[in-house]
Structure formats: C-alpha cells, structure tokens
Design a protein around this motif. Structure first.
Motif, PDB file in Angstrom:
ATOM      1  N   GLU A   1       0.833  -1.200   0.000  1.00 46.99           N
ATOM      2  CA  GLU A   1       0.000   0.000   0.000  1.00 46.99           C
ATOM      3  C   GLU A   1       0.872   1.257   0.000  1.00 46.99           C
ATOM      4  O   GLU A   1       0.568   2.232  -0.694  1.00 46.99           O
ATOM      5  N   GLN A   2       1.928   1.234   0.786  1.00 51.86           N
ATOM      6  CA  GLN A   2       2.814   2.394   0.851  1.00 51.86           C
ATOM      7  C   GLN A   2       3.497   2.637  -0.490  1.00 51.86           C
ATOM      8  O   GLN A   2       3.600   3.787  -0.944  1.00 51.86           O
ATOM      9  N   LEU A   3       3.947   1.570  -1.118  1.00 52.13           N
ATOM     10  CA  LEU A   3       4.658   1.713  -2.398  1.00 52.13           C
ATOM     11  C   LEU A   3       3.710   2.061  -3.532  1.00 52.13           C
ATOM     12  O   LEU A   3       4.099   2.764  -4.470  1.00 52.13           O
ATOM     13  N   ASP A   4       2.476   1.580  -3.473  1.00 46.43           N
ATOM     14  CA  ASP A   4       1.497   1.959  -4.491  1.00 46.43           C
ATOM     15  C   ASP A   4       1.217   3.452  -4.433  1.00 46.43           C
ATOM     16  O   ASP A   4       0.996   4.105  -5.453  1.00 46.43           O
ATOM     17  N   ASP A   5       1.217   4.005  -3.226  1.00 53.49           N
ATOM     18  CA  ASP A   5       0.995   5.443  -3.057  1.00 53.49           C
ATOM     19  C   ASP A   5       2.228   6.242  -3.432  1.00 53.49           C
ATOM     20  O   ASP A   5       2.125   7.307  -4.046  1.00 53.49           O
ATOM     21  N   SER A   6       3.399   5.727  -3.065  1.00 55.92           N
ATOM     22  CA  SER A   6       4.639   6.469  -3.291  1.00 55.92           C
ATOM     23  C   SER A   6       5.756   5.483  -3.635  1.00 55.92           C
ATOM     24  O   SER A   6       6.450   4.983  -2.739  1.00 55.92           O
ATOM     25  N   PRO A   7       5.945   5.161  -4.933  1.00 56.52           N
ATOM     26  CA  PRO A   7       6.941   4.163  -5.326  1.00 56.52           C
ATOM     27  C   PRO A   7       8.351   4.455  -4.819  1.00 56.52           C
ATOM     28  O   PRO A   7       9.112   3.531  -4.519  1.00 56.52           O
ATOM     29  N   GLY A   8       8.699   5.736  -4.689  1.00 60.49           N
ATOM     30  CA  GLY A   8      10.029   6.099  -4.209  1.00 60.49           C
ATOM     31  C   GLY A   8      10.237   5.829  -2.733  1.00 60.49           C
ATOM     32  O   GLY A   8      11.358   5.958  -2.223  1.00 60.49           O
ATOM     33  N   GLU A   9       9.179   5.415  -2.041  1.00 60.72           N
ATOM     34  CA  GLU A   9       9.270   5.161  -0.610  1.00 60.72           C
ATOM     35  C   GLU A   9      10.221   4.011  -0.293  1.00 60.72           C
ATOM     36  O   GLU A   9      10.791   3.949   0.795  1.00 60.72           O
ATOM     37  N   ILE A  10      10.414   3.099  -1.237  1.00 63.55           N
ATOM     38  CA  ILE A  10      11.326   1.976  -1.016  1.00 63.55           C
ATOM     39  C   ILE A  10      12.731   2.490  -0.687  1.00 63.55           C
ATOM     40  O   ILE A  10      13.444   1.915   0.145  1.00 63.55           O
ATOM     41  N   GLU A  11      13.126   3.581  -1.301  1.00 64.47           N
ATOM     42  CA  GLU A  11      14.447   4.151  -1.047  1.00 64.47           C
ATOM     43  C   GLU A  11      14.554   4.675   0.379  1.00 64.47           C
ATOM     44  O   GLU A  11      15.550   4.424   1.072  1.00 64.47           O
ATOM     45  N   ASN A  12      13.527   5.406   0.823  1.00 61.32           N
ATOM     46  CA  ASN A  12      13.553   5.941   2.189  1.00 61.32           C
ATOM     47  C   ASN A  12      13.611   4.827   3.224  1.00 61.32           C
ATOM     48  O   ASN A  12      14.357   4.911   4.208  1.00 61.32           O
ATOM     49  N   LEU A  13      12.815   3.769   3.008  1.00 63.55           N
ATOM     50  CA  LEU A  13      12.764   2.685   3.985  1.00 63.55           C
ATOM     51  C   LEU A  13      14.067   1.893   4.013  1.00 63.55           C
ATOM     52  O   LEU A  13      14.550   1.519   5.086  1.00 63.55           O
ATOM     53  N   VAL A  14      14.631   1.619   2.840  1.00 68.19           N
ATOM     54  CA  VAL A  14      15.907   0.895   2.795  1.00 68.19           C
ATOM     55  C   VAL A  14      17.003   1.713   3.469  1.00 68.19           C
ATOM     56  O   VAL A  14      17.805   1.184   4.250  1.00 68.19           O
TER      57      VAL A  14
END
Length: 506
Positions: free
Chosen positions: A370-383
């Motif tokens: 759900e988070q990535l569907d809303d904001s695909p670039g969020e994977i970078e912040n979380l990693v």
C-alpha cells in the motif's frame, strides 16, 4: 487596551491553535502557513524524517515569532500598571504563553527523555520561574487553564509522543502519514483541548485494537501508545510518578498454550494446576494505572479466555486461576491481530460482545505494498532507514545502494512484499551477509494470472479486473493504464479497486 494589531492577532490565534493541533494532519501545515506567511518553507504534504530539516526550520521560525509576540504583549500589559483587557485577550495571551513555554523548554525535555531514567527534573524550577514571570503581572494576573505541574506533565507527554511516533513510525507515503496521525489520536483523542482539561485520566477506559497484516509494525504502534501515556509530575519530589519505559507489558498469545495464557494474563494460586508450585502475580496485577498490557494476536485465544477477558474489560475485575478473590486492573489494554475478526465472528470463533468491547479505538497499519502503491520512491527511504539502523549513519550508504540495486534488478517494482517491512528488513540483512535475497515465494501476479486463465478459474469480469490491475502494477499510473487498455480512467480505477479487494479477501 489593544494588545496587538489585526495581523498580529491573526498570527497569535494560529499560534494558540498549535497547542491543540495534530502535528501529522494537514491542519498543522495550514496553521504554520498562516503564522509564517512568505517565510513558510514548503516541505511537502507529509511530515516525515526525510523532510525533517525543512520542518525544523519552520518550527524554529514559529518559536522566534511566538517569543516576539509574547514579549510584546507582556510589555504592554506590565508597562501600564493596572490595565483593563478583555477575557478573550487574557485567554489568547495565556495560550500564547503555553506554546511559548513548550518551545522554550523543548531541548530540555528532549534531553531528559533521551536519558531514559526517571531522575529528578532539574529544569522544573526554571520553567516555574518563567511561567510566573509571564503570568503574574502588575495589576493583571493571567490565569492558565492548567496547574503548573499538570502543564509540565502534558509537555512531557507531547514530546514523548512526537518522538515515538515521528522517529519510529517511518515513511513518507500518505498511508504512513495517516497512521502517524491515527496513533496521535489514540494517545490524545481528536480533541486535545478536552483531553488536556478533563479526559486525560480516563484513557484506561478505552481499549485500542490494532489491525493489519503481519510485519507492518503493530507492536511498534502499541509501544508508541504505551510509552506516551500521561504520567503526573510530583512538583515536591521533582519527579514523574513512574518511569514511562516500565509501563509496557507485551503478551504474545499465539506462542502460548491455553494454560500459559491464563497464568500469564490472570495469575494463579499455588496448587491451582499441576506445576503451580507457588503463587504467581499476573501481568494485569503488576500493571500500574499508567501501565499498558499488550495482547498480541488476540484472534488466537479460545472462548473460555475470551469470556474472562470480556469480564475484565466490562468490570475491570479479574481472578487468579484457582482463587475467588477479586483483583482490580488499573491499566490500559491494547490488542492486536492480523486476523479478520469480522469473519471470525461470523464463524463463531470470536465473540461479538468481546469485539464490541475492544473496538472503541481502532488503528490499522498499512502493508508495504500500500505504501509503495501510493509512493513508489518510498522503497528508497525505507531501505536507507533500515541500513542506517543496522550499520549506523556513516556506514549505511553503500549497503543501501547495493540493496536498492539488487531489488530493482531481481524483484522489480511490482514485487508484492508479502512479509511487509519485516521482509524488507530481512532482505537488507540477506544482502549484507550474502549479497542476495531469495524470497520464499515470489508472488508473480502475471504468472498467477496466466495459470488462472488456463485452468478456467475466473469469470470474464474477474479476468478484466485482474488484467487491469496487472497493467497498473507495471505502469503505476491510472492515466497510462487507461491509455493502454483504451478504457475510461474511472472504469479502470473501479476495476483495479475490485481486483485489489478480491486479493485481500482471498
């Protein structure tokens, strides 16, 4: 007497409202814009760790402006002997003083919280001195709506809440932003003014239920709520009545047998069952009125324990196993589950009366998808966040780059992350140790779609819905998906929503 110009009054009223605003909702940003005007720095719609630098600048500028307005009003009131000011002006000035003191002692509270020990609070005297200076004016005493010790305790609670929500519930997506706002409301309710005046001692009466898939941080949410409960301040001893870090008692029910759950939760009397060699006090019994008992995976408990838990929530009374003496539970209950309790109730596996006792305050943790569907670039912040937590800020950059490169090449943007953030963390560890990650089962939606077509397991309508979702997961754009499929955008969105709902229910 006029204490401020019209423009200054507008700013003062906005500052006054900051005392009761949820910092993770849009209302906070709107107030900041009103206060700072052209000096406001736009940090985007979500206040998160990735935007903290810009937000900190706004906070500092508001602190400076608040101090200036307070001192200007103070000078007008104190410099004119006996003055006549309206009740509205007194209330406005009082609220400005409250926010001014909150910001003035922010660093002292942050340092005290970081110390993690319930030591005497050395700066309470300075707080009291400044409070009295600003409110006991010549010929015009200003009455605050709170006693000094209660105001001090509220400051302590708010600073803790911001720390544990902002720094531990991370992410820049809107689903995560909504989660932070929701947790804030679980601590203070949606009406901070009413909470701080009358309701703060009664939050024990409200049970919080946290739902969401496994690996989405339900215990993290529970800890944030438990660590941020109101604890009174003893001005005589210069101490808070309890150490907030001692007030969280987690009980992981799915890992326990029926007898062990009863013993841990309610306690037992010596000889109550085989192996009960001595009396045992329970988690409920050991909880203070400021404590929280966290019941993780509440959907796993059997009906007998459900009945006992229902009575506990109704009457705040429980009995140790093997005795009849009633004991009082003084703390708060937080429950969590990844189960669909509605289905469990329909199947008779979970009591409806218990559900309606635990659903007074509900928080839902979003999946990583759900988070990535809303904001695909969020994977970078979380990693980057996970790598920093593992290796420290100075050594995390290379691991984050390696992890993101591997994910992009091997999993791609459409990987479902069925284990959510917990799986992402293990992915980082795997890449740190072995340079790669082998998911237990890669959820390839396109392959599953082909299999379903070949076996004839779908209706035509379901096939169209799934195909729309498959294209959307590749494009990450409703408009682009509509263009490819030559369908109306609203039709595409409707079909995608149905497909997602079908996946979750299935």
């Amino acid at each position: 007497m006029i204490l401020a110009s019209c423009d200054e009054l507008k700013i003062a009223e906005a500052i006054s409202s900051l005392n009761y605003a949820n910092p993770f909702l849009e209302e906070r940003q709107m107030l900041d814009k009103t206060i700072l005007g052209e000096d406001y720095i736009d940090a985007g719609p979500v206040w998160s760790l990735s935007t903290t630098g810009k937000q900190d600048l706004n906070v500092e500028r508001i602190k400076t402006k608040t101090s200036w307005i307070v001192e200007k009003m103070y000078g007008k009131i104190s410099g004119n002997g006996k003055v006549q000011i309206s009740k509205e002006e007194k209330d406005l000035y009082a609220n400005l003083v409250i926010y001014h003191l909150f910001e003035q002692f922010r660093s002292s509270f942050i340092e005290y919280i970081a110390g993690k020990e319930n030591e005497p609070v050395g700066f309470y005297g300075d707080f009291l001195t400044e409070l009295e200076r600003l409110t006991r004016l010549p010929g015009c005493n200003i009455s605050l709506p709170y006693q000094p010790s209660h105001l001090f305790a509220m400051y302590f609670q708010i600073h803790r809440a911001f720390r544990y929500i902002f720094r531990y519930i991370v992410g820049g997506s809107m689903p995560t932003a909504r989660l932070r706002a929701s947790v804030w409301q679980s601590i203070f309710t949606h009406n901070m003014s009413r909470y701080s005046r009358t309701f703060y001692p009664r939050m024990n009466d409200i049970t919080t239920l946290i739902t969401g898939p496994s690996g989405t941080g339900k215990e993290l949410v529970a800890r944030a709520i438990a660590f941020c409960r109101y604890i009174p301040f003893d001005a005589g001893k210069l101490q808070f009545e309890q150490n907030y870090l001692d007030q969280f008692s987690p009980l992981h029910l799915s890992a326990m047998s029926h007898n062990l759950i009863e013993s841990e939760l309610f306690g037992h009397r010596k000889g109550a069952f085989t192996g009960a060699l001595e009396d045992r006090a329970s988690w409920l019994e050991n909880s203070s009125q400021y404590g929280t008992v966290f019941l993780d995976e509440i959907g796993e408990i059997n009906e007998e324990i459900q009945v006992k838990l229902l009575r506990l929530l109704q009457e705040r009374i429980f009995h140790r196993v093997g005795e009849t003496k009633p004991r009082v539970f003084k703390g708060k209950i937080i429950a969590a589950t990844n189960r669909n309790l509605e289905s469990a109730m329909n199947d008779g596996r979970f009591r409806k009366d218990l559900y309606y006792r635990i659903c007074a305050d509900m928080v839902t943790t979003p999946s990583l998808r759900e988070q990535l569907d809303d904001s695909p670039g969020e994977i970078e912040n979380l990693v980057e966040f996970l790598c920093t937590r593992i290796l420290g800020e100075e050594n995390s950059a290379s691991l984050a780059k390696e992890t993101l490169s591997w994910i992009k090449k091997e999993l791609g943007p459409s990987y479902e992350w069925p284990g959510n953030v917990r799986e992402l963390e293990q992915c980082v560890f795997n890449i740190l140790v072995r340079g790669s990650y082998n998911p237990p089962a890669r959820n390839d939606r396109n392959t599953n779609l082909s299999e379903a077509v070949s076996t004839g397991d779908m209706t035509a309508d379901e096939l169209i819905n799934r195909y729309c979702l498959s294209i959307y997961r590749r494009t990450r754009s409703y408009a682009e998906t509509s263009k490819i499929l030559e369908l109306d955008r609203r039709t595409v969105k409707s079909r995608i929503d149905k497909a997602v709902l079908s996946e979750k229910s299935g």
